[in-house]
Design an enzyme around this catalytic site. Sequence first.
Site, PDB file in Angstrom:
ATOM      1  N   HIS A  75       0.831  -1.211   0.000  1.00 43.18           N
ATOM      2  CA  HIS A  75       0.000   0.000   0.000  1.00 43.18           C
ATOM      3  C   HIS A  75       0.864   1.260   0.000  1.00 43.18           C
ATOM      4  O   HIS A  75       0.591   2.217  -0.734  1.00 43.18           O
ATOM      5  CB  HIS A  75      -0.938   0.008   1.201  1.00 43.18           C
ATOM      6  CG  HIS A  75      -1.894  -1.140   1.232  1.00 43.18           C
ATOM      7  ND1 HIS A  75      -2.672  -1.432   2.327  1.00 43.18           N
ATOM      8  CD2 HIS A  75      -2.202  -2.073   0.294  1.00 43.18           C
ATOM      9  CE1 HIS A  75      -3.420  -2.502   2.070  1.00 43.18           C
ATOM     10  NE2 HIS A  75      -3.142  -2.908   0.843  1.00 43.18           N
ATOM     11  N   HIS A 232      -9.223  -1.730  -5.220  1.00 43.29           N
ATOM     12  CA  HIS A 232      -8.128  -2.047  -4.302  1.00 43.29           C
ATOM     13  C   HIS A 232      -7.142  -3.023  -4.934  1.00 43.29           C
ATOM     14  O   HIS A 232      -5.937  -2.953  -4.663  1.00 43.29           O
ATOM     15  CB  HIS A 232      -8.637  -2.612  -2.975  1.00 43.29           C
ATOM     16  CG  HIS A 232      -7.510  -2.836  -2.007  1.00 43.29           C
ATOM     17  ND1 HIS A 232      -6.950  -1.815  -1.270  1.00 43.29           N
ATOM     18  CD2 HIS A 232      -6.792  -3.950  -1.713  1.00 43.29           C
ATOM     19  CE1 HIS A 232      -5.949  -2.294  -0.558  1.00 43.29           C
ATOM     20  NE2 HIS A 232      -5.836  -3.588  -0.802  1.00 43.29           N
ATOM     21  N   ASP A 236      -3.129  -2.566  -5.090  1.00 41.32           N
ATOM     22  CA  ASP A 236      -2.130  -3.585  -4.764  1.00 41.32           C
ATOM     23  C   ASP A 236      -1.173  -3.830  -5.923  1.00 41.32           C
ATOM     24  O   ASP A 236       0.045  -3.934  -5.735  1.00 41.32           O
ATOM     25  CB  ASP A 236      -2.820  -4.908  -4.408  1.00 41.32           C
ATOM     26  CG  ASP A 236      -3.321  -4.964  -2.981  1.00 41.32           C
ATOM     27  OD1 ASP A 236      -2.909  -4.114  -2.152  1.00 41.32           O
ATOM     28  OD2 ASP A 236      -4.128  -5.862  -2.683  1.00 41.32           O
ATOM     29  N   HIS A 259      -0.980 -11.025  -5.080  1.00 46.59           N
ATOM     30  CA  HIS A 259       0.405 -10.660  -4.770  1.00 46.59           C
ATOM     31  C   HIS A 259       1.368 -11.702  -5.342  1.00 46.59           C
ATOM     32  O   HIS A 259       2.427 -11.364  -5.875  1.00 46.59           O
ATOM     33  CB  HIS A 259       0.612 -10.570  -3.257  1.00 46.59           C
ATOM     34  CG  HIS A 259      -0.205  -9.507  -2.597  1.00 46.59           C
ATOM     35  ND1 HIS A 259      -0.137  -8.190  -2.966  1.00 46.59           N
ATOM     36  CD2 HIS A 259      -1.103  -9.572  -1.578  1.00 46.59           C
ATOM     37  CE1 HIS A 259      -0.954  -7.483  -2.201  1.00 46.59           C
ATOM     38  NE2 HIS A 259      -1.562  -8.301  -1.368  1.00 46.59           N
TER      39      HIS A 259
END
Length: 294
Positions: A75, A232, A236, A259
């Site tokens: 973030h 969001h 990321d 991720h």
Amino acid sequence: MYQSTIKKSVELVGIGLHKGSPVKLKLEPLEANSGIVFYRNDVDVAIPLTPENVVDTKMATVIGKDGNVISTIEHLLSAVYAYGIDNLKVIVDADEVPVMDGSSASFCMLLDEAGRHELSEPKKVMRIKKEVVVQEGEKYVKLSPSPDLNYDFTIKFPHPIIKQQDYSLKFTKQAYKDEISRARTFGFVQEVQYLRSKGLALGGSLENAVVLDDKKVLNPEGLRYSDEFVRHKILDAIGDMSLIGMNFIGNYEAMAGSHDLNHKLTVELLKSEENYEVIELVGEKTKELEKAYA
């Protein structure tokens, strides 16, 4: 266009998502060609921001060195990357970056307070030359050549509030601040209960995440955007892609990206110089990109 750092040191204190303890974060200027360097002052260990130093991608992007880690860096990095900051020292006194409200808005405000300082060396960016894809089943992340920078993301969840969401961001710093920076991380109440049983997510709350049960959003204030979840995911992705070491010019596309897939994409990209070229932004050709980070 020249490399940049911040004008002055700035700091804040927030709760760590997993330990639930206060974490002090400080940002300091660095000279040209230093890159982004993380430093844990509690154990006196510096961890350069490179794909080789990524040690975990299950719950967040985690970097480490000599057994010392810093978790939940994405973030903060998302904001740093969106602001076009090339050189920065990130100091924490624990093993994670504070989660703040679960978005990058607090880090944007911190960078606004710090200001931008232009250095004397030309800014370097990576131009994507060939399509690079990492795919696992139906999930994939992809980089492809483009004259500018775009993020296209699709998610699908079997949940009545989320379902399928798609979002495209034609990147500028202002578009990032307006459309992406306030989108919070999200999770499901049963997952939170499981994580806490494992000693994780101890700092997680309705103050720093969107939490859902089987049917609804539990946060009393509701969502910031109807499609906050996919926004969001773009937040990321922007943070995760900073592991390549510089801003890039190209198109990022994802179907249910994560991720882990983002990390694998950075590794795959950097495997061969046929995939990219590093260019110095000098002369007239940089005018449009300068506008993007204005």
